[in-house]
Motif scaffolding. Structure first.
Motif, PDB file in Angstrom:
ATOM      1  N   ASP B  76       0.914  -1.171   0.084  1.00 54.62           N
ATOM      2  CA  ASP B  76      -0.100   0.009  -0.239  1.00 54.62           C
ATOM      3  C   ASP B  76       0.760   1.117  -0.123  1.00 54.62           C
ATOM      4  O   ASP B  76       0.492   2.236  -0.610  1.00 54.62           O
ATOM      5  CB  ASP B  76      -0.857   0.168   1.304  1.00 54.62           C
ATOM      6  CG  ASP B  76      -2.108  -0.874   0.929  1.00 54.62           C
ATOM      7  OD1 ASP B  76      -2.644  -0.925  -0.015  1.00 54.62           O
ATOM      8  OD2 ASP B  76      -2.704  -1.255   2.062  1.00 54.62           O
ATOM      9  N   ALA B  79       2.435   1.605  -3.353  1.00 54.88           N
ATOM     10  CA  ALA B  79       1.169   2.066  -4.329  1.00 54.88           C
ATOM     11  C   ALA B  79       0.839   3.524  -4.200  1.00 54.88           C
ATOM     12  O   ALA B  79       0.401   4.055  -5.154  1.00 54.88           O
ATOM     13  CB  ALA B  79      -0.118   1.333  -3.819  1.00 54.88           C
ATOM     14  N   MET B  80       1.382   4.179  -3.174  1.00 54.59           N
ATOM     15  CA  MET B  80       1.321   5.595  -3.100  1.00 54.59           C
ATOM     16  C   MET B  80       2.676   6.100  -3.319  1.00 54.59           C
ATOM     17  O   MET B  80       2.795   7.627  -3.145  1.00 54.59           O
ATOM     18  CB  MET B  80       1.074   5.923  -1.538  1.00 54.59           C
ATOM     19  CG  MET B  80      -0.290   5.472  -1.004  1.00 54.59           C
ATOM     20  SD  MET B  80      -1.825   6.285  -1.559  1.00 54.59           S
ATOM     21  CE  MET B  80      -1.627   7.989  -0.891  1.00 54.59           C
ATOM     22  N   ILE B 147       2.132   8.692  -5.677  1.00 51.43           N
ATOM     23  CA  ILE B 147       1.138   7.987  -6.771  1.00 51.43           C
ATOM     24  C   ILE B 147      -0.556   8.171  -6.254  1.00 51.43           C
ATOM     25  O   ILE B 147      -0.619   7.550  -5.288  1.00 51.43           O
ATOM     26  CB  ILE B 147       1.639   6.669  -6.890  1.00 51.43           C
ATOM     27  CG1 ILE B 147       3.140   6.919  -7.409  1.00 51.43           C
ATOM     28  CG2 ILE B 147       0.846   5.865  -7.925  1.00 51.43           C
ATOM     29  CD1 ILE B 147       3.901   5.252  -7.446  1.00 51.43           C
ATOM     30  N   ARG B 148      -1.366   8.816  -6.957  1.00 52.40           N
ATOM     31  CA  ARG B 148      -2.683   8.902  -6.774  1.00 52.40           C
ATOM     32  C   ARG B 148      -3.564   8.046  -7.619  1.00 52.40           C
ATOM     33  O   ARG B 148      -3.214   7.567  -8.832  1.00 52.40           O
ATOM     34  CB  ARG B 148      -3.017  10.209  -6.750  1.00 52.40           C
ATOM     35  CG  ARG B 148      -2.277  11.261  -6.145  1.00 52.40           C
ATOM     36  CD  ARG B 148      -2.867  11.222  -4.554  1.00 52.40           C
ATOM     37  NE  ARG B 148      -2.493  12.442  -3.769  1.00 52.40           N
ATOM     38  CZ  ARG B 148      -3.170  12.545  -2.534  1.00 52.40           C
ATOM     39  NH1 ARG B 148      -3.740  11.975  -1.872  1.00 52.40           N
ATOM     40  NH2 ARG B 148      -2.596  13.740  -1.966  1.00 52.40           N
ATOM     41  N   ARG B 149      -4.872   7.743  -7.071  1.00 45.88           N
ATOM     42  CA  ARG B 149      -5.717   7.020  -8.182  1.00 45.88           C
ATOM     43  C   ARG B 149      -6.146   7.772  -9.260  1.00 45.88           C
ATOM     44  O   ARG B 149      -7.135   7.430  -9.936  1.00 45.88           O
ATOM     45  CB  ARG B 149      -6.705   6.292  -7.379  1.00 45.88           C
ATOM     46  CG  ARG B 149      -6.147   5.059  -6.338  1.00 45.88           C
ATOM     47  CD  ARG B 149      -6.997   4.611  -5.645  1.00 45.88           C
ATOM     48  NE  ARG B 149      -6.833   3.491  -5.078  1.00 45.88           N
ATOM     49  CZ  ARG B 149      -7.417   2.831  -4.053  1.00 45.88           C
ATOM     50  NH1 ARG B 149      -8.667   2.713  -3.947  1.00 45.88           N
ATOM     51  NH2 ARG B 149      -6.613   2.057  -3.009  1.00 45.88           N
ATOM     52  N   GLY B 225      -1.728   5.530 -10.187  1.00 49.87           N
ATOM     53  CA  GLY B 225      -1.705   3.999  -9.860  1.00 49.87           C
ATOM     54  C   GLY B 225      -2.194   3.787  -8.639  1.00 49.87           C
ATOM     55  O   GLY B 225      -2.509   4.402  -7.808  1.00 49.87           O
ATOM     56  N   MET B 226      -2.209   2.329  -8.428  1.00 49.87           N
ATOM     57  CA  MET B 226      -2.507   1.614  -7.265  1.00 49.87           C
ATOM     58  C   MET B 226      -1.612   0.160  -7.163  1.00 49.87           C
ATOM     59  O   MET B 226      -1.071  -0.118  -8.239  1.00 49.87           O
ATOM     60  CB  MET B 226      -3.891   1.335  -6.812  1.00 49.87           C
ATOM     61  CG  MET B 226      -4.838   0.639  -7.799  1.00 49.87           C
ATOM     62  SD  MET B 226      -6.547   1.085  -7.268  1.00 49.87           S
ATOM     63  CE  MET B 226      -6.514  -0.275  -5.914  1.00 49.87           C
ATOM     64  N   ASP B 227      -1.862  -0.468  -6.251  1.00 50.85           N
ATOM     65  CA  ASP B 227      -1.567  -1.810  -6.066  1.00 50.85           C
ATOM     66  C   ASP B 227      -2.498  -2.992  -6.648  1.00 50.85           C
ATOM     67  O   ASP B 227      -3.742  -2.510  -6.683  1.00 50.85           O
ATOM     68  CB  ASP B 227      -0.697  -2.313  -4.965  1.00 50.85           C
ATOM     69  CG  ASP B 227      -1.715  -2.460  -3.758  1.00 50.85           C
ATOM     70  OD1 ASP B 227      -2.632  -2.312  -3.787  1.00 50.85           O
ATOM     71  OD2 ASP B 227      -1.146  -3.259  -2.738  1.00 50.85           O
TER      72      ASP B 227
END
Lengths: 339, 339
Positions: B76, B79-80, B147-149, B225-227
């Motif tokens: 997580d 992912a950020m 990194i954002r969604r 992005g994200m995981d």
């Protein structure tokens, strides 16, 4: 009538309902992004509350569970001298839990946090057969203003920020409503409120920061201390153990709830103050002059209750009464896993 | 033979044993004190794992539970775009739990964290009727490298950092040892390892930081992005929903475990890749040139699997096979509270 349960609306449905308790800018990513003031340290603390261990439907509404969980964590931050930045909530709960219960939990938590200008910044929800609430709180503190347990020195005065025994008294009144018949409604409500809505003492930190001139450079660090969440005796004993010192506490100086001795024996009153726990006051060790200034600034019921000694024991003195001396120990306190 | 249980040694005894997994300087206070690099933001993320929901004795040793819990949280952070600082563990467990089980859990957690130069900095333990592990992880990131969604833009390439479907394949092999008879031992072990010891992709962050020259100033923020912890389909759908865009994914470009189609139908293989979850790769949306550079730098199996579109749907194309198009939706994914 069927109450909507967590199972009815699913995890996504529940998360959507709970997101109104989070600031809009931290929702919808893998993690929350928070600012820290440059050169301040991050302080992190975690607490787990479990149904039927830390709370029960009889004594605690979901709002109160939320408030107390938030308050306990904010108190841990206060105990380190840190100002809160936010908390996360990791929630395990049965699918049968009413959605209204979960929302009330978050509501109580949010209310407590708002009182201290902070917020819920993230969390996770998972099904389980028992309700468990794991809260992690973050705060920030200047590196030279961190309150530690291991810096108490012989000669330091021991100051407490408020009364002890009130939370335990409130719990007893909730569990045994027949107790304290001679108490007025206001006094009764006040004790119960101390149990249900404890107040972390973040308000005292600015007063401590103003004491710099009274803390000699020779002192090995900043003020020593912790909170009294596990009882006043536990706090003094932990500080002494970590600092390699002892303490003398004067029984008659411990601030008790004024109404307590109206319905409880003096022995029980002092036992509740020492071992009851959950009063969430701060117990601080600092030079006598600084302690005097501090207690004067806070006003009663804040008090100096004793001093740090070179002996490795913690002694409870009763100078006004029998003149007796009693050694305090941790084993009289609350142990989560005791059979 | 009686195994020592948590009840036998009590909460204090257990804490004493677990403290060897924490750095000495964070033990013994109300909270842990951590340094943050000036001008970097704090990133916080929480996950709750519950016995018989997220793990079971059949497929997961306590070491693996610890490893996976740590890995999920570090993923997580990755992912950020954040570098880890530490984690806290909030543990609820029955008194009957063997102490060795808890120590193995911490051991697994600690091993994973050490691999990524981070550590356990605090926690709490409480008795409960079911084991629940709540982990909160903290990391730090430069504000312009978060990194954002919600920053994916039409025209962005969608890159994945590795294969998908391996974790689900490993779980199937654990649950049904008769499956995959034609697999070699090494291939079998490899798939099982992907399930038991997933690797958060913190290693790719420095490669992303080197892409600055390929990210045009006109882009609305840093890479999106994200995981893929909840599945590749979930990741693409969440990014598209948050960014108000759609996507086209080319089925034949999704990197699968090479051995998968030896024992699983092509339909199942792609379903496991899309919906299996727990592969803990990163799914990133970035300008095509940057994506090409990034995938080249990582090498196979990293791949560009599709692109972001202006349509609000996520389409799975099969250009090499039937030429079919299929719309992906979240409802095919894993829902924790589904009846």
């Amino acid at each position: 009538m069927h109450q909507t349960t967590v199972k009815d609306i699913g995890e996504q449905g529940l998360l959507a309902r709970l997101q109104r308790f989070c600031p809009a800018d931290v929702i919808g990513d893998d993690g929350a992004v928070l600012k820290i003031i440059n050169d301040q340290n991050l302080v992190v603390t975690t607490d787990v509350l479990v149904d039927r261990v830390h709370f029960s439907e009889k004594t605690t509404s979901p709002e109160d569970v939320g408030w107390r969980a938030a308050a306990a964590n904010l108190s841990d931050l206060a105990a380190m001298g840190a100002t809160p930045i936010g908390i996360t909530i990791g929630l395990s709960l049965p699918g049968e839990t009413p959605v209204a219960w979960v929302e009330a939990l978050y509501q109580g938590c949010d209310r407590c946090l708002k009182t201290y200008q902070t917020k819920i910044v993230g969390g996770d929800i998972c099904r389980s057969s028992v309700i468990s609430v794991a809260i992690t709180a973050f705060g920030q503190v200047e590196p030279n203003k961190i309150i530690r347990r291991f810096t108490a020195q012989p000669g330091d005065a021991i100051a407490v920020t408020g009364i002890h025994g009130a939370s335990r008294a409130g719990l007893e009144l909730l569990l045994n409503p027949d107790l304290g018949q001679n108490l007025g409604q206001k006094e009764r409500d006040n004790l119960i409120n101390c149990h249900q809505r404890p107040r972390p003492r973040l308000d005292v930190l600015p007063h401590l920061w103003n004491l710099s001139e009274f803390i000699p450079a020779s002192k090995n660090g900043w003020i020593a201390g912790m909170d009294s969440s596990d009882g006043l005796a536990d706090a003094v004993l932990q500080i002494c153990r970590c600092s390699g010192v002892g303490a003398e506490i004067e029984k008659n100086l411990i601030p008790l709830p004024p109404s307590l001795t109206q319905w409880v024996s003096p022995e029980d009153a002092i036992a509740w103050a020492l071992y009851g726990g959950e009063d969430f006051e701060l117990v601080l060790c600092l030079p006598e002059l600084a302690a005097t200034q501090f207690v004067k600034k806070l006003g009663k019921p804040a008090a100096i209750i004793g001093k740090i000694t070179t002996e490795k024991t913690v002694i409870l003195q009763d100078s006004l009464g029998s003149g007796s001396q009693k050694e305090l120990s941790l084993s009289q306190g609350f142990q989560h896993f005791s059979p």
